[in-house]
Design a protein around this motif. Structure first.
Motif, mmCIF file in Angstrom:
data_model
loop_
_atom_site.group_PDB
_atom_site.id
_atom_site.type_symbol
_atom_site.label_atom_id
_atom_site.label_comp_id
_atom_site.label_asym_id
_atom_site.label_seq_id
_atom_site.Cartn_x
_atom_site.Cartn_y
_atom_site.Cartn_z
ATOM 1 N N SER A 69 59.436 50.524 17.872
ATOM 2 C CA SER A 69 58.366 51.530 19.367
ATOM 3 C C SER A 69 57.307 51.701 18.567
ATOM 4 O O SER A 69 56.443 51.828 19.656
ATOM 5 N N TYR A 70 56.634 51.300 17.448
ATOM 6 C CA TYR A 70 55.428 51.443 16.704
ATOM 7 C C TYR A 70 54.696 50.227 16.537
ATOM 8 O O TYR A 70 54.031 49.857 16.405
ATOM 9 N N VAL A 71 55.327 49.583 16.498
ATOM 10 C CA VAL A 71 54.813 47.709 16.320
ATOM 11 C C VAL A 71 54.155 47.890 17.587
ATOM 12 O O VAL A 71 54.314 47.561 18.722
ATOM 13 N N PRO A 72 52.916 47.072 17.173
ATOM 14 C CA PRO A 72 52.250 46.464 18.795
ATOM 15 C C PRO A 72 52.719 44.838 19.073
ATOM 16 O O PRO A 72 52.653 44.285 18.136
ATOM 17 N N VAL A 73 52.626 44.825 20.187
ATOM 18 C CA VAL A 73 52.937 43.834 20.786
ATOM 19 C C VAL A 73 51.914 44.122 22.148
ATOM 20 O O VAL A 73 52.009 44.551 22.559
ATOM 21 N N VAL A 74 52.169 42.426 22.271
ATOM 22 C CA VAL A 74 51.240 41.915 24.204
ATOM 23 C C VAL A 74 51.891 40.535 23.652
ATOM 24 O O VAL A 74 52.813 39.610 22.803
ATOM 25 N N CYS A 75 51.291 39.954 25.155
ATOM 26 C CA CYS A 75 51.422 39.119 25.696
ATOM 27 C C CYS A 75 50.854 37.931 25.866
ATOM 28 O O CYS A 75 49.548 38.430 27.016
ATOM 29 N N ALA A 76 50.730 36.747 25.973
ATOM 30 C CA ALA A 76 49.493 35.687 26.804
ATOM 31 C C ALA A 76 50.385 34.662 27.415
ATOM 32 O O ALA A 76 51.380 33.883 27.644
ATOM 33 N N VAL A 77 49.339 34.080 27.759
ATOM 34 C CA VAL A 77 50.169 32.974 29.107
ATOM 35 C C VAL A 77 49.192 31.836 27.781
ATOM 36 O O VAL A 77 48.404 32.190 27.927
ATOM 37 N N GLU A 78 49.548 30.742 27.670
ATOM 38 C CA GLU A 78 49.562 29.344 27.357
ATOM 39 C C GLU A 78 48.312 28.818 27.858
ATOM 40 O O GLU A 78 48.455 28.564 29.497
ATOM 41 N N ILE A 79 47.434 27.956 27.698
ATOM 42 C CA ILE A 79 46.952 26.716 27.519
ATOM 43 C C ILE A 79 47.397 25.892 28.360
ATOM 44 O O ILE A 79 48.817 25.364 28.046
ATOM 45 N N PRO A 80 47.457 25.563 29.896
ATOM 46 C CA PRO A 80 48.234 24.834 30.573
ATOM 47 C C PRO A 80 47.970 23.282 30.312
ATOM 48 O O PRO A 80 47.121 22.614 30.757
ATOM 49 N N VAL A 81 48.463 22.961 28.560
ATOM 50 C CA VAL A 81 48.520 22.026 28.353
ATOM 51 C C VAL A 81 49.226 20.499 29.279
ATOM 52 O O VAL A 81 50.384 20.894 29.261
ATOM 53 N N PRO A 82 48.620 19.408 29.925
ATOM 54 C CA PRO A 82 49.399 18.315 30.399
ATOM 55 C C PRO A 82 50.613 18.454 29.797
ATOM 56 O O PRO A 82 49.970 17.587 28.293
#
Length: 123
Positions: free
Chosen positions: A68-81
Motif C-alpha cells: 500500500s505504500y509503494v508509489p504506483v502510476v499508470c500511463a498509455v503507451e505511444i501508439p506505434v503502428p
C-alpha cells in the motif's frame, strides 16, 4: 543498488476482470522469480496500449499485502503502428544486491514476442 525489473502480459478482452487477472499474474510472477519484498520497491510503473481502457492495472497492487505504500502510476503507451495490442507492461524499480544480469524479467502470453531474449517460459 537500484535495478529495474521489466515485464509484460497481454489480454484478449478489454474488461476490468481480465486486466486485473493478467496484472495479478504478471506481478506475482515478478515477485516470485525475483524474490521481491515491497519494502525494497521504490516505484512501479505500468503502461498499457491504447486499446486497454476498462481499468487501471495499478489497482491490483492494493490486493497484495504490504504494497500500500509503494508509489504506483499508470500511463498509455505511444501508439506505434503494428505494435502488440492489448498489452500491459510494468517496470519495477527495486533496491537489490542482485546483479543486473541475474534479474529475471517476465514476459507472458503474447508478450513473449516483445523480448524473446529475456522471455521467461511457463513451466
Amino acid at each position: 543498488m537500484v535495478r529495474g525489473i521489466r515485464g509484460a502480459i497481454t489480454i484478449e478482452n478489454n474488461t476490468d476482470a481480465e486486466i486485473s487477472i493478467a496484472t495479478k499474474e504478471l506481478v506475482q510472477e515478478l515477485i516470485l522469480k525475483n524474490d521481491i519484498n515491497p519494502k525494497n520497491v521504490a516505484q512501479v510503473l505500468f503502461t498499457v496500449t491504447q486499446d486497454i481502457t476498462a481499468a487501471f492495472p495499478a489497482k491490483v497492487l492494493r490486493e497484495f499485502a504490504d504494497w500500500s505504500y509503494v508509489p504506483v502510476v499508470c500511463a498509455v503507451e505511444i501508439p506505434v503502428p503494428n505494435s502488440l495490442p492489448f498489452c500491459i507492461r510494468v517496470l519495477m524499480t527495486v533496491n537489490t544486491d542482485v546483479e543486473q544480469d541475474e534479474i529475471t524479467h517476465v514476459y507472458l502470453r503474447e508478450a513473449t514476442k516483445l523480448r524473446p531474449d529475456l522471455t521467461l517460459t511457463n513451466e
